[in-house]
Scaffold this motif. Structure first.
Motif, mmCIF file in Angstrom:
data_model
loop_
_atom_site.group_PDB
_atom_site.id
_atom_site.type_symbol
_atom_site.label_atom_id
_atom_site.label_comp_id
_atom_site.label_asym_id
_atom_site.label_seq_id
_atom_site.Cartn_x
_atom_site.Cartn_y
_atom_site.Cartn_z
ATOM 1 N N ILE A 61 16.472 52.758 58.669
ATOM 2 C CA ILE A 61 17.398 53.809 59.075
ATOM 3 C C ILE A 61 18.266 54.157 57.868
ATOM 4 O O ILE A 61 19.016 53.319 57.364
ATOM 5 C CB ILE A 61 18.284 53.357 60.259
ATOM 6 N N GLY A 62 18.169 55.393 57.404
ATOM 7 C CA GLY A 62 18.826 55.790 56.178
ATOM 8 C C GLY A 62 20.331 55.932 56.300
ATOM 9 O O GLY A 62 20.895 56.004 57.401
ATOM 10 N N PRO A 63 21.013 55.997 55.163
ATOM 11 C CA PRO A 63 22.473 56.145 55.145
ATOM 12 C C PRO A 63 22.932 57.379 55.916
ATOM 13 O O PRO A 63 22.337 58.456 55.820
ATOM 14 C CB PRO A 63 22.786 56.293 53.654
ATOM 15 N N GLY A 64 23.991 57.202 56.704
ATOM 16 C CA GLY A 64 24.598 58.316 57.423
ATOM 17 C C GLY A 64 23.852 58.791 58.643
ATOM 18 O O GLY A 64 24.331 59.669 59.370
ATOM 19 N N THR A 65 22.686 58.244 58.907
ATOM 20 C CA THR A 65 21.918 58.637 60.093
ATOM 21 C C THR A 65 22.661 58.221 61.363
ATOM 22 O O THR A 65 23.278 57.164 61.419
ATOM 23 C CB THR A 65 20.526 57.972 60.060
ATOM 24 N N ARG A 66 22.559 59.065 62.374
ATOM 25 C CA ARG A 66 23.169 58.751 63.668
ATOM 26 C C ARG A 66 22.097 58.717 64.744
ATOM 27 O O ARG A 66 21.308 59.660 64.874
ATOM 28 C CB ARG A 66 24.245 59.772 64.030
ATOM 29 N N ILE A 67 22.098 57.630 65.501
ATOM 30 C CA ILE A 67 21.148 57.452 66.593
ATOM 31 C C ILE A 67 21.959 57.178 67.853
ATOM 32 O O ILE A 67 22.835 56.316 67.863
ATOM 33 C CB ILE A 67 20.182 56.295 66.291
ATOM 34 N N GLY A 69 12.845 63.050 58.570
ATOM 35 C CA GLY A 69 13.939 63.392 57.680
ATOM 36 C C GLY A 69 13.637 63.345 56.207
ATOM 37 O O GLY A 69 14.528 63.558 55.384
ATOM 38 N N GLN A 70 12.380 63.082 55.823
ATOM 39 C CA GLN A 70 12.033 63.156 54.416
ATOM 40 C C GLN A 70 12.106 64.620 53.960
ATOM 41 O O GLN A 70 12.100 65.524 54.776
ATOM 42 C CB GLN A 70 10.644 62.581 54.151
ATOM 43 N N ASP A 71 12.157 64.846 52.661
ATOM 44 C CA ASP A 71 12.318 66.222 52.190
ATOM 45 C C ASP A 71 11.080 67.042 52.498
ATOM 46 O O ASP A 71 9.950 66.553 52.512
ATOM 47 C CB ASP A 71 12.656 66.264 50.692
ATOM 48 N N ALA A 89 14.149 44.884 59.833
ATOM 49 C CA ALA A 89 14.665 46.249 59.865
ATOM 50 C C ALA A 89 15.808 46.391 58.859
ATOM 51 O O ALA A 89 16.506 45.429 58.533
ATOM 52 C CB ALA A 89 15.146 46.613 61.264
ATOM 53 N N VAL A 90 16.005 47.626 58.387
ATOM 54 C CA VAL A 90 17.058 47.921 57.417
ATOM 55 C C VAL A 90 17.915 49.061 57.961
ATOM 56 O O VAL A 90 17.391 50.119 58.343
ATOM 57 C CB VAL A 90 16.467 48.322 56.051
ATOM 58 N N ILE A 91 19.220 48.856 57.996
ATOM 59 C CA ILE A 91 20.178 49.868 58.447
ATOM 60 C C ILE A 91 21.054 50.226 57.256
ATOM 61 O O ILE A 91 21.762 49.383 56.709
ATOM 62 C CB ILE A 91 21.055 49.364 59.609
ATOM 63 N N GLY A 92 21.025 51.492 56.843
ATOM 64 C CA GLY A 92 21.719 51.921 55.648
ATOM 65 C C GLY A 92 23.213 52.124 55.832
ATOM 66 O O GLY A 92 23.751 52.094 56.954
ATOM 67 N N ALA A 93 23.881 52.393 54.740
ATOM 68 C CA ALA A 93 25.335 52.564 54.722
ATOM 69 C C ALA A 93 25.760 53.724 55.611
ATOM 70 O O ALA A 93 25.180 54.814 55.571
ATOM 71 C CB ALA A 93 25.809 52.803 53.292
ATOM 72 N N GLY A 94 26.789 53.486 56.418
ATOM 73 C CA GLY A 94 27.376 54.536 57.231
ATOM 74 C C GLY A 94 26.534 54.985 58.405
ATOM 75 O O GLY A 94 26.912 55.928 59.115
ATOM 76 N N ALA A 95 25.418 54.347 58.660
ATOM 77 C CA ALA A 95 24.603 54.699 59.823
ATOM 78 C C ALA A 95 25.345 54.330 61.106
ATOM 79 O O ALA A 95 26.142 53.381 61.126
ATOM 80 C CB ALA A 95 23.261 53.994 59.769
#
Length: 357
Positions: free
Chosen positions: A161-167, A197-199, A141-147
């Motif tokens: 999990i992309g940057p800045g995402t909140r779970i 959350g993709q465009d 798994a990958v957890i991005g910056a600021g998640a």
């Protein structure tokens, strides 16, 4: 059927305890100490298993049932065979679901690919990500910056999990899921392969072709939402895409940018909802239906499967067909079309001449 491989039987629960847990009435108290260990369909339930029958359609199977107990309505209680315990419930299927959750709890929990807790050595977690105590991040798994991820949540293998995402807390993100530009509440379940959350799909025509319109909104998912496998939820263009509390979304659903879905709605598989549609609270949309963009479906409305909704739908109605319209009119039109095609006897002209097969 071999269920023990994946869902071992319960150690045993008395019918007295089970009836209290499910809000059902045990008709014959003499069965109170009988132990049940699992659930099964009415047609093949046997000793130690509980089933349900909610309508007279189930009478043939009910009358020959060998289950330990059957949840039934009061009208069906007299049809329960001797030796089978009758559990009267206002909603037998609901009582059965509660029983199943107690007897086979693993069946209602998302699958964990590993039994390990904590953060896997093969996961990639950005140093700026904030994970509360008790978060599990599985291999790959990958957890991005600021998640940010709340306590008790599980990020399964190969999820991103992309940057800045909140779970929020006690969420489950299935393997292979991708989440970005999203704010997710507590107790949310996201099944494998979902894309969130993709465009969104937005282009402006220009002299040199189509120009991509910036998509700067978010996806907001409230508490207790469940999202099926391989479902896609696009982020908003300028506003947000929103999924209300308690809503359940099936597999292979497409939700476009700026869609707003209310609380406790049900969206069945292969539904497509175009951009900026508004779905109210408690709405039910049947499988493979298409919902036009920029329309509104009112609270409590029900849309039949394979419908095409082109305009606004009032609250509390039942619509179906293409284009969708009130159910009575749709059924009348369908019957008239069938009569024109096949005649009142349901036969084609060829059949009437004796040429049918």
């Amino acid at each position: 059927m071999d269920t023990i491989r994946f869902f071992p039987p319960h150690e045993g629960m008395s019918l007295s305890d089970l009836s209290g847990l499910c809000g059902a009435e045990l008709v014959n108290p003499d069965f109170g100490d009988r132990q049940v260990t699992g659930i099964a369909p009415l047609s093949r339930a046997g000793a130690g298993e509980v089933a349900f029958a909610s309508s007279r359609v189930a009478l043939p199977d009910l009358k020959k049932s060998r289950a330990a107990a059957v949840f039934v309505t009061s009208r069906l209680a007299a049809d329960v065979p001797d030796g089978v315990a009758a559990l009267i419930a206002a909603a037998p299927q609901l009582a059965f679901a509660l029983a199943g959750a107690a007897l086979v709890p693993a069946s209602v929990q998302p699958l964990r690919l590993t039994g390990a807790a904590g953060i896997s050595e093969s996961a990639s977690v950005d140093p700026s990500a904030r994970l509360e105590d008790g978060v599990t991040v599985e291999a790959g798994a990958v957890i991005g910056a600021g998640a940010e991820i709340g306590a008790g949540s599980v990020i399964s293998a190969s999820a991103a999990i992309g940057p800045g995402t909140r779970i929020g807390r006690n969420c489950h993100v299935g393997h292979g899921v991708t989440i970005q530009h999203a704010l997710i509440g507590n107790n949310v379940i996201i099944h494998p392969g979902a894309r969130i959350g993709q465009d969104g799909f937005g282009y402006a025509p220009g002299p040199r072709g189509l120009v991509k319109i910036p998509q700067i909104g978010r996806v907001i998912i409230q508490d207790h939402v469940e999202i099926g496998a391989n479902t896609t939820i696009d982020r908003g263009a300028l506003d947000d895409t929103e999924i209300g509390e308690g809503t359940k979304i099936d597999n292979l659903v497409q939700i476009a940018h700026n869609v707003r879905i209310g609380r406790h709605s049900v969206i069945v598989s292969q539904v497509g909802i175009a951009g900026s549609a508004t779905i109210g609270n408690g709405v039910m949309i049947g499988g493979a239906s298409a919902i036009n963009g920029h329309i509104s479906i009112g609270d409590g409305a029900q849309i039949a499967a394979f419908s095409g909704v082109a305009g606004d739908v009032p609250a509390g109605v039942r619509w179906g067909g293409v284009p969708a319209r009130p159910m009575l009119g749709f059924l009348r039109d369908a019957a008239a079309a069938n009569e024109r095609a096949f005649g009142k006897a349901g036969k084609t002209d060829k059949d009437k001449r004796g040429g049918g097969q």
